[in-house]
Design a protein around this motif. Sequence first.
Motif, PDB file in Angstrom:
ATOM      1  N   PHE A  86       0.849  -1.184   0.000  1.00 47.29           N
ATOM      2  CA  PHE A  86       0.000   0.000   0.000  1.00 47.29           C
ATOM      3  C   PHE A  86       0.889   1.241   0.000  1.00 47.29           C
ATOM      4  O   PHE A  86       1.368   1.670   1.046  1.00 47.29           O
ATOM      5  CB  PHE A  86      -0.920   0.007   1.224  1.00 47.29           C
ATOM      6  CG  PHE A  86      -1.858  -1.161   1.263  1.00 47.29           C
ATOM      7  CD1 PHE A  86      -3.025  -1.151   0.526  1.00 47.29           C
ATOM      8  CD2 PHE A  86      -1.560  -2.283   2.021  1.00 47.29           C
ATOM      9  CE1 PHE A  86      -3.888  -2.232   0.552  1.00 47.29           C
ATOM     10  CE2 PHE A  86      -2.413  -3.367   2.063  1.00 47.29           C
ATOM     11  CZ  PHE A  86      -3.586  -3.341   1.318  1.00 47.29           C
ATOM     12  N   LYS A  87       1.095   1.797  -1.173  1.00 46.17           N
ATOM     13  CA  LYS A  87       1.935   2.987  -1.308  1.00 46.17           C
ATOM     14  C   LYS A  87       1.163   4.194  -0.789  1.00 46.17           C
ATOM     15  O   LYS A  87       0.111   4.543  -1.301  1.00 46.17           O
ATOM     16  CB  LYS A  87       2.335   3.213  -2.760  1.00 46.17           C
ATOM     17  CG  LYS A  87       3.062   2.042  -3.386  1.00 46.17           C
ATOM     18  CD  LYS A  87       4.387   1.789  -2.711  1.00 46.17           C
ATOM     19  CE  LYS A  87       5.117   0.666  -3.422  1.00 46.17           C
ATOM     20  NZ  LYS A  87       6.212   0.138  -2.681  1.00 46.17           N
ATOM     21  N   ILE A  88       1.695   4.829   0.232  1.00 45.41           N
ATOM     22  CA  ILE A  88       1.051   5.978   0.860  1.00 45.41           C
ATOM     23  C   ILE A  88       2.002   7.162   0.713  1.00 45.41           C
ATOM     24  O   ILE A  88       3.165   7.083   1.111  1.00 45.41           O
ATOM     25  CB  ILE A  88       0.722   5.688   2.330  1.00 45.41           C
ATOM     26  CG1 ILE A  88      -0.312   4.555   2.370  1.00 45.41           C
ATOM     27  CG2 ILE A  88       0.234   6.928   3.043  1.00 45.41           C
ATOM     28  CD1 ILE A  88      -0.633   4.042   3.735  1.00 45.41           C
ATOM     29  N   GLY A  89       1.484   8.258   0.144  1.00 42.84           N
ATOM     30  CA  GLY A  89       2.342   9.371  -0.199  1.00 42.84           C
ATOM     31  C   GLY A  89       2.323  10.551   0.744  1.00 42.84           C
ATOM     32  O   GLY A  89       3.122  11.463   0.592  1.00 42.84           O
ATOM     33  N   SER A  90       1.425  10.554   1.711  1.00 45.47           N
ATOM     34  CA  SER A  90       1.361  11.709   2.608  1.00 45.47           C
ATOM     35  C   SER A  90       0.836  11.290   3.974  1.00 45.47           C
ATOM     36  O   SER A  90       0.260  10.205   4.135  1.00 45.47           O
ATOM     37  CB  SER A  90       0.444  12.783   2.026  1.00 45.47           C
ATOM     38  OG  SER A  90      -0.910  12.356   2.061  1.00 45.47           O
ATOM     39  N   ALA A  91       1.007  12.174   4.934  1.00 43.95           N
ATOM     40  CA  ALA A  91       0.492  11.913   6.281  1.00 43.95           C
ATOM     41  C   ALA A  91      -1.026  11.807   6.249  1.00 43.95           C
ATOM     42  O   ALA A  91      -1.614  10.986   6.956  1.00 43.95           O
ATOM     43  CB  ALA A  91       0.933  13.005   7.239  1.00 43.95           C
ATOM     44  N   ASN A  92      -1.671  12.600   5.412  1.00 35.91           N
ATOM     45  CA  ASN A  92      -3.132  12.539   5.311  1.00 35.91           C
ATOM     46  C   ASN A  92      -3.592  11.186   4.763  1.00 35.91           C
ATOM     47  O   ASN A  92      -4.544  10.599   5.271  1.00 35.91           O
ATOM     48  CB  ASN A  92      -3.642  13.681   4.430  1.00 35.91           C
ATOM     49  CG  ASN A  92      -5.146  13.788   4.466  1.00 35.91           C
ATOM     50  OD1 ASN A  92      -5.747  13.799   5.537  1.00 35.91           O
ATOM     51  ND2 ASN A  92      -5.758  13.864   3.295  1.00 35.91           N
ATOM     52  N   GLU A  93      -2.910  10.692   3.731  1.00 33.14           N
ATOM     53  CA  GLU A  93      -3.240   9.365   3.190  1.00 33.14           C
ATOM     54  C   GLU A  93      -3.017   8.275   4.233  1.00 33.14           C
ATOM     55  O   GLU A  93      -3.777   7.308   4.297  1.00 33.14           O
ATOM     56  CB  GLU A  93      -2.406   9.069   1.945  1.00 33.14           C
ATOM     57  CG  GLU A  93      -2.800   9.874   0.736  1.00 33.14           C
ATOM     58  CD  GLU A  93      -1.909   9.572  -0.457  1.00 33.14           C
ATOM     59  OE1 GLU A  93      -1.081   8.632  -0.399  1.00 33.14           O
ATOM     60  OE2 GLU A  93      -2.037  10.288  -1.458  1.00 33.14           O
ATOM     61  N   LEU A  94      -1.966   8.428   5.043  1.00 33.71           N
ATOM     62  CA  LEU A  94      -1.694   7.465   6.114  1.00 33.71           C
ATOM     63  C   LEU A  94      -2.839   7.454   7.123  1.00 33.71           C
ATOM     64  O   LEU A  94      -3.321   6.390   7.527  1.00 33.71           O
ATOM     65  CB  LEU A  94      -0.377   7.796   6.802  1.00 33.71           C
ATOM     66  CG  LEU A  94       0.048   6.874   7.929  1.00 33.71           C
ATOM     67  CD1 LEU A  94       0.364   5.487   7.386  1.00 33.71           C
ATOM     68  CD2 LEU A  94       1.253   7.454   8.653  1.00 33.71           C
ATOM     69  N   ALA A  95      -3.293   8.625   7.511  1.00 39.22           N
ATOM     70  CA  ALA A  95      -4.401   8.731   8.457  1.00 39.22           C
ATOM     71  C   ALA A  95      -5.667   8.089   7.888  1.00 39.22           C
ATOM     72  O   ALA A  95      -6.364   7.348   8.589  1.00 39.22           O
ATOM     73  CB  ALA A  95      -4.656  10.195   8.802  1.00 39.22           C
ATOM     74  N   ILE A  96      -5.946   8.341   6.620  1.00 38.37           N
ATOM     75  CA  ILE A  96      -7.138   7.755   5.973  1.00 38.37           C
ATOM     76  C   ILE A  96      -7.011   6.237   5.904  1.00 38.37           C
ATOM     77  O   ILE A  96      -7.972   5.511   6.178  1.00 38.37           O
ATOM     78  CB  ILE A  96      -7.342   8.358   4.571  1.00 38.37           C
ATOM     79  CG1 ILE A  96      -7.740   9.835   4.704  1.00 38.37           C
ATOM     80  CG2 ILE A  96      -8.378   7.571   3.785  1.00 38.37           C
ATOM     81  CD1 ILE A  96      -7.694  10.601   3.400  1.00 38.37           C
ATOM     82  N   PHE A  97      -5.826   5.735   5.573  1.00 41.23           N
ATOM     83  CA  PHE A  97      -5.610   4.288   5.486  1.00 41.23           C
ATOM     84  C   PHE A  97      -5.906   3.604   6.814  1.00 41.23           C
ATOM     85  O   PHE A  97      -6.659   2.635   6.873  1.00 41.23           O
ATOM     86  CB  PHE A  97      -4.164   4.000   5.053  1.00 41.23           C
ATOM     87  CG  PHE A  97      -3.822   2.538   5.063  1.00 41.23           C
ATOM     88  CD1 PHE A  97      -4.181   1.724   4.009  1.00 41.23           C
ATOM     89  CD2 PHE A  97      -3.142   1.974   6.135  1.00 41.23           C
ATOM     90  CE1 PHE A  97      -3.873   0.364   4.014  1.00 41.23           C
ATOM     91  CE2 PHE A  97      -2.828   0.622   6.144  1.00 41.23           C
ATOM     92  CZ  PHE A  97      -3.194  -0.180   5.087  1.00 41.23           C
TER      93      PHE A  97
END
Length: 75
Positions: A52-63
């Motif tokens: 799961f490629k996550i590009g930002s802190a916001n994407e990490l939080a959503i994941f």
Amino acid sequence: MDTQIYTQYLTDPNNAGLFGQALLRDVILTDILGPDASNIAYWEGKQLARRFKIGSANELAIFFFSSAIWHFDFD
């Protein structure tokens, strides 16, 4: 997981919803996997990061929020 941690999860409204994950991680998986539990968790964390490629802190939080593992608040 000792009684004090159990009580903390159930009495703190911010953590009460996380008790199931903690029980699974700290008790059940440790019982099943034995002394290799931490190595397997480390390996699986690396596998998840590759998958799961996550590009930002916001994407990490959503994941993590979407997977019901954790809720991050960056405010």
